[in-house]
Motif scaffolding. Structure first.
Motif, PDB file in Angstrom:
ATOM      1  N   GLU A  55     -12.166  37.175  22.230  1.00 24.69           N
ATOM      2  CA  GLU A  55     -11.680  37.931  21.042  1.00 24.69           C
ATOM      3  C   GLU A  55     -11.159  37.783  19.529  1.00 24.69           C
ATOM      4  O   GLU A  55     -11.520  38.735  18.792  1.00 24.69           O
ATOM      5  CB  GLU A  55     -10.243  37.297  21.182  1.00 24.69           C
ATOM      6  CG  GLU A  55      -9.042  38.589  21.239  1.00 24.69           C
ATOM      7  CD  GLU A  55      -7.897  38.256  21.906  1.00 24.69           C
ATOM      8  OE1 GLU A  55      -7.306  37.429  23.454  1.00 24.69           O
ATOM      9  OE2 GLU A  55      -6.209  37.915  21.234  1.00 24.69           O
ATOM     10  N   GLN A  89     -16.415  48.727  22.734  1.00 24.80           N
ATOM     11  CA  GLN A  89     -15.596  47.821  23.678  1.00 24.80           C
ATOM     12  C   GLN A  89     -16.698  47.932  24.758  1.00 24.80           C
ATOM     13  O   GLN A  89     -16.712  45.931  24.899  1.00 24.80           O
ATOM     14  CB  GLN A  89     -14.868  49.269  24.741  1.00 24.80           C
ATOM     15  CG  GLN A  89     -14.031  49.640  23.320  1.00 24.80           C
ATOM     16  CD  GLN A  89     -12.611  49.914  25.031  1.00 24.80           C
ATOM     17  OE1 GLN A  89     -13.481  50.992  25.389  1.00 24.80           O
ATOM     18  NE2 GLN A  89     -11.807  49.259  24.760  1.00 24.80           N
ATOM     19  N   GLU A 117      -7.550  47.560  19.044  1.00 26.06           N
ATOM     20  CA  GLU A 117      -6.895  46.168  19.760  1.00 26.06           C
ATOM     21  C   GLU A 117      -6.876  47.350  21.490  1.00 26.06           C
ATOM     22  O   GLU A 117      -7.654  46.311  21.897  1.00 26.06           O
ATOM     23  CB  GLU A 117      -5.493  47.178  19.546  1.00 26.06           C
ATOM     24  CG  GLU A 117      -4.825  46.716  18.449  1.00 26.06           C
ATOM     25  CD  GLU A 117      -5.238  45.874  17.688  1.00 26.06           C
ATOM     26  OE1 GLU A 117      -4.697  44.723  19.335  1.00 26.06           O
ATOM     27  OE2 GLU A 117      -5.564  44.878  17.213  1.00 26.06           O
ATOM     28  N   ARG A 118      -7.884  48.315  21.061  1.00 24.19           N
ATOM     29  CA  ARG A 118      -8.244  48.775  23.120  1.00 24.19           C
ATOM     30  C   ARG A 118      -8.986  47.495  23.240  1.00 24.19           C
ATOM     31  O   ARG A 118      -9.615  46.996  24.479  1.00 24.19           O
ATOM     32  CB  ARG A 118      -8.624  49.955  23.104  1.00 24.19           C
ATOM     33  CG  ARG A 118      -7.431  51.086  23.161  1.00 24.19           C
ATOM     34  CD  ARG A 118      -8.726  52.193  23.260  1.00 24.19           C
ATOM     35  NE  ARG A 118      -8.715  53.164  22.434  1.00 24.19           N
ATOM     36  CZ  ARG A 118      -9.929  53.801  21.957  1.00 24.19           C
ATOM     37  NH1 ARG A 118     -10.330  53.336  23.121  1.00 24.19           N
ATOM     38  NH2 ARG A 118     -10.409  53.820  20.910  1.00 24.19           N
ATOM     39  N   THR A 119     -10.408  47.424  22.421  1.00 22.01           N
ATOM     40  CA  THR A 119     -11.300  46.095  23.463  1.00 22.01           C
ATOM     41  C   THR A 119     -10.856  45.344  23.487  1.00 22.01           C
ATOM     42  O   THR A 119     -11.113  44.677  24.092  1.00 22.01           O
ATOM     43  CB  THR A 119     -12.232  46.786  21.701  1.00 22.01           C
ATOM     44  OG1 THR A 119     -12.744  47.489  21.466  1.00 22.01           O
ATOM     45  CG2 THR A 119     -13.064  45.578  21.721  1.00 22.01           C
ATOM     46  N   LYS A 120      -9.634  44.593  22.306  1.00 24.34           N
ATOM     47  CA  LYS A 120      -9.597  43.277  22.567  1.00 24.34           C
ATOM     48  C   LYS A 120      -8.648  43.680  23.909  1.00 24.34           C
ATOM     49  O   LYS A 120      -8.363  41.849  24.377  1.00 24.34           O
ATOM     50  CB  LYS A 120      -8.316  43.015  21.534  1.00 24.34           C
ATOM     51  CG  LYS A 120      -8.768  42.346  20.240  1.00 24.34           C
ATOM     52  CD  LYS A 120      -7.686  42.024  19.487  1.00 24.34           C
ATOM     53  CE  LYS A 120      -8.363  41.347  17.798  1.00 24.34           C
ATOM     54  NZ  LYS A 120      -7.287  40.693  16.407  1.00 24.34           N
ATOM     55  N   ALA A 121      -7.776  44.536  23.817  1.00 24.84           N
ATOM     56  CA  ALA A 121      -6.969  44.427  25.406  1.00 24.84           C
ATOM     57  C   ALA A 121      -8.345  44.372  26.267  1.00 24.84           C
ATOM     58  O   ALA A 121      -8.294  43.442  27.456  1.00 24.84           O
ATOM     59  CB  ALA A 121      -6.148  45.696  25.612  1.00 24.84           C
ATOM     60  N   SER A 122      -9.375  45.429  26.625  1.00 29.18           N
ATOM     61  CA  SER A 122     -10.660  45.169  27.568  1.00 29.18           C
ATOM     62  C   SER A 122     -10.742  43.428  27.738  1.00 29.18           C
ATOM     63  O   SER A 122     -10.869  43.122  28.773  1.00 29.18           O
ATOM     64  CB  SER A 122     -11.424  45.848  27.052  1.00 29.18           C
ATOM     65  OG  SER A 122     -10.926  47.005  26.709  1.00 29.18           O
ATOM     66  N   ARG A 155      -9.098  40.878  27.000  1.00 31.21           N
ATOM     67  CA  ARG A 155      -8.721  40.273  28.075  1.00 31.21           C
ATOM     68  C   ARG A 155      -8.459  39.271  29.583  1.00 31.21           C
ATOM     69  O   ARG A 155      -8.756  38.908  29.726  1.00 31.21           O
ATOM     70  CB  ARG A 155      -6.923  40.098  27.014  1.00 31.21           C
ATOM     71  CG  ARG A 155      -7.021  39.119  25.945  1.00 31.21           C
ATOM     72  CD  ARG A 155      -5.686  39.441  25.642  1.00 31.21           C
ATOM     73  NE  ARG A 155      -5.210  40.133  23.642  1.00 31.21           N
ATOM     74  CZ  ARG A 155      -4.589  41.306  23.641  1.00 31.21           C
ATOM     75  NH1 ARG A 155      -4.047  41.671  24.373  1.00 31.21           N
ATOM     76  NH2 ARG A 155      -4.990  41.334  22.297  1.00 31.21           N
ATOM     77  N   GLU A 156      -8.256  41.843  29.477  1.00 31.79           N
ATOM     78  CA  GLU A 156      -8.623  41.814  31.390  1.00 31.79           C
ATOM     79  C   GLU A 156      -9.994  40.936  31.258  1.00 31.79           C
ATOM     80  O   GLU A 156      -9.568  40.776  32.551  1.00 31.79           O
ATOM     81  CB  GLU A 156      -8.612  42.858  30.946  1.00 31.79           C
ATOM     82  CG  GLU A 156      -8.375  43.287  32.680  1.00 31.79           C
ATOM     83  CD  GLU A 156      -7.486  43.143  32.883  1.00 31.79           C
ATOM     84  OE1 GLU A 156      -6.261  43.010  32.635  1.00 31.79           O
ATOM     85  OE2 GLU A 156      -7.277  43.072  34.167  1.00 31.79           O
ATOM     86  N   ARG A 179      -9.651  37.236  31.895  1.00 35.47           N
ATOM     87  CA  ARG A 179      -8.333  37.282  33.093  1.00 35.47           C
ATOM     88  C   ARG A 179      -9.099  37.069  33.853  1.00 35.47           C
ATOM     89  O   ARG A 179      -8.845  36.518  34.976  1.00 35.47           O
ATOM     90  CB  ARG A 179      -7.393  38.038  33.428  1.00 35.47           C
ATOM     91  CG  ARG A 179      -6.427  37.375  33.666  1.00 35.47           C
ATOM     92  CD  ARG A 179      -5.017  38.613  33.738  1.00 35.47           C
ATOM     93  NE  ARG A 179      -5.789  39.773  34.794  1.00 35.47           N
ATOM     94  CZ  ARG A 179      -5.972  40.517  35.619  1.00 35.47           C
ATOM     95  NH1 ARG A 179      -5.244  39.773  36.811  1.00 35.47           N
ATOM     96  NH2 ARG A 179      -5.678  41.636  35.712  1.00 35.47           N
ATOM     97  N   ASP A 197      -6.984  51.134  16.429  1.00 40.25           N
ATOM     98  CA  ASP A 197      -6.411  51.646  17.346  1.00 40.25           C
ATOM     99  C   ASP A 197      -8.015  50.923  18.624  1.00 40.25           C
ATOM    100  O   ASP A 197      -7.330  50.181  19.827  1.00 40.25           O
ATOM    101  CB  ASP A 197      -6.558  52.750  18.213  1.00 40.25           C
ATOM    102  CG  ASP A 197      -7.360  53.815  17.830  1.00 40.25           C
ATOM    103  OD1 ASP A 197      -7.320  54.478  18.267  1.00 40.25           O
ATOM    104  OD2 ASP A 197      -8.248  53.207  16.530  1.00 40.25           O
TER     105      ASP A 197
END
Lengths: 336, 164
Positions: free
Chosen positions: B10, B39, A24-29, A31-32, A35, A21
């Motif tokens: 990524e 993170q 995944e959270r890190t990847k989302a961050s 990607r954000e 962007r 998790d």
């Protein structure tokens, strides 16, 4: 043993994994973040390129624009240009002006400093020169006067002696004048000394006065300058005294010693010739019977003309007395 | 460069997640801080990925940034001067990190001072040389050597105590 522990540590650590998790959270961050970055860059690029393009087109005049666009773009361009010009205009004149101002300030400061220095040195040198001139000039003048007076006396006496010799009728007058002349010479000598003293005093006074004046003008006492002035005055005084002594010595040593001799014609030898303390001295072929008196010497001599003379003089030195006496005799011989 | 080999943030997460997580866990006092650190490191990577030319480069960069971010975390005034009245786990609602009992060496390593802990982890687990550790931690090689030496001594004592 440590290696064993370290191997165990490796094994233990290998069992630790990042939670899914979290990944995944890190990847989302991530990607954000990518962007956002892309958008920002895109905006910058678009904005920057567009602005450059529009500016280029306006400047080159290749684009057909609507009138209102032209006005706006012109105004914008004009405003931009104006800003640019203003910026560059400011820069253009700022540096030379600053440089000129700095140069002027430096020049004015240096001139002011020179002026102050010059005034001070001028004042100082002027005062020194004045006092030096006053002091020295008066001293020199006094000395010159004294010398001139002395030499004048010499010449006048010589001339008067020569003149009175010419007539036989004035023999007595000659003697009288000689006596008078000697008295006058003595008087003049005294006057000279007095005048020298007076002039020295005046010169010292002038030096002091000039010093006072200068101190008043300056407004504050300069110890060093005052000391120097005092030394100058003292030096002038000692110089003066030395000059006086020299003059007196000159008087004693010069041919004016003859004036100290009185000569008297006698018919026969005087009584002192027979005294025990009377000695015979031969000087330039003449025999002088000399006796020491209370003040000076007395001598009897037979001149070449056969006349006997008694010489008296207030000269301490016997040789000088004899010399002067001989000279006096010589003068008489010439007269006769 | 092939698509698989393309260096992106990524793909770096996929490749180095465990390495960064283990390192973060060894530096931070609890799991939550370790997750935040994890993170933060990868988000930072996004803006610097263009500068990194190889995976070794990326690995070294990640290690260095993880260490620096951990250091910054401990240097914060809040973390230096504020003491929690209650237990952290109660406040956070999460347990403070403790290695499992079957991992005694990890436990002992976690008890070492942070600098020694880091040197031991990088040397023994990440298998970096003393020179590489010195470069990453911005220290002299002699300092790293002495840290490793002292860490071994302390570990011996700690593990002897535990076993004894």
């Amino acid at each position: 043993m440590t290696d064993q522990y370290m191997d165990q540590y490796k094994k233990e650590i290998t069992q630790v994994h990042a939670p899914m998790d979290l990944i995944e959270r890190t990847k989302a961050s991530v990607r954000e973040e990518e962007r956002i970055l892309r958008e920002r860059r895109g905006q910058e690029e678009t904005f920057g390129t567009a602005k450059m393009r529009s500016e280029h087109k306006i400047m080159s005049g290749t684009v057909e624009m609507r009138p209102e666009q032209k006005i706006i773009s012109k105004a914008a361009g004009y405003a931009d240009e104006k800003k640019r010009e203003k910026r560059s205009a400011v820069r253009k004149w700022a540096y030379p002006l600053t440089a000129a101002a700095a140069f002027l300030i430096l020049v004015s400061v240096s001139l002011t400093m020179r002026g102050i220095k010059g005034e001070r040195s001028g004042m100082d040198s002027a005062f020194y020169e004045e006092s030096a001139e006053a002091g020295a000039g008066s001293l020199e003048e006094a000395i010159l006067e004294a010398d001139a007076g002395a030499s004048a006396e010499l010449t006048t006496e010589g001339v008067s002696a020569d003149m009175t010799v010419e007539s036989a009728e004035e023999k007595m007058a000659v003697e009288l004048t000689e006596d008078e002349a000697s008295m006058e010479a003595e008087a003049r000598r005294a006057e000279n000394i007095e005048s020298i003293e007076e002039s020295a005093a005046t010169s010292i006074n002038e030096v002091q006065r000039s010093t006072e004046v200068r101190n008043q003008a300056v407004g504050e006492t300069d110890d060093t300058a005052c000391d120097m002035e005092k030394e100058d005055a003292a030096a002038a005084k000692t110089d003066l005294e030395k000059k006086k002594e020299a003059i007196v010595e000159d008087f004693a040593d010069s041919a004016l010693a003859v004036d100290y001799i009185t000569i008297e014609k006698v018919d026969k030898k005087p009584a002192f010739c027979d005294l025990d303390d009377t000695k015979a001295h031969i000087y330039k072929g003449k025999t002088f019977l000399v006796r020491k008196e209370k003040t000076g010497w007395a001598a009897y001599v037979d001149a070449e003309n056969g006349i006997g003379y008694v010489l008296r003089g207030e000269i301490e030195n016997l040789d000088k007395f004899l010399e002067a006496g001989n000279e006096k005799l010589g003068q008489l011989d010439m007269m006769e | 460069m092939t698509k698989e080999e393309q260096i992106t943030a990524e793909s770096a997460v996929d490749r180095y997640a465990d390495m960064v997580y283990r390192l973060a866990l060894s530096q931070m006092k609890n799991k939550a801080d370790a997750d935040d650190l994890f993170q933060e490191v990868f988000v930072r990577l996004v803006s610097h990925i263009g500068e990194l030319q190889s995976w070794e480069h990326v690995k070294a960069w990640l290690i260095r940034v993880t260490i620096n971010c951990a250091k910054k975390h401990f240097d914060l005034y809040w973390n230096k001067n504020v003491e929690f009245i209650e237990d952290e786990e109660t406040l956070r609602g999460e347990e403070a990190y403790e290695p499992p009992s079957e991992h005694p060496v990890r436990g002992a390593v976690l008890k070492l001072p942070p600098k020694y802990r880091l040197a031991v982890h990088l040397f023994y687990f990440e298998e970096l040389s003393v020179a590489e550790i010195a470069k990453v931690t911005e220290q002299k090689e002699g300092t790293v050597k002495s840290q490793l030496h002292r860490a071994r001594e302390m570990l011996k004592d700690l593990l002897r105590e535990e076993s004894g």
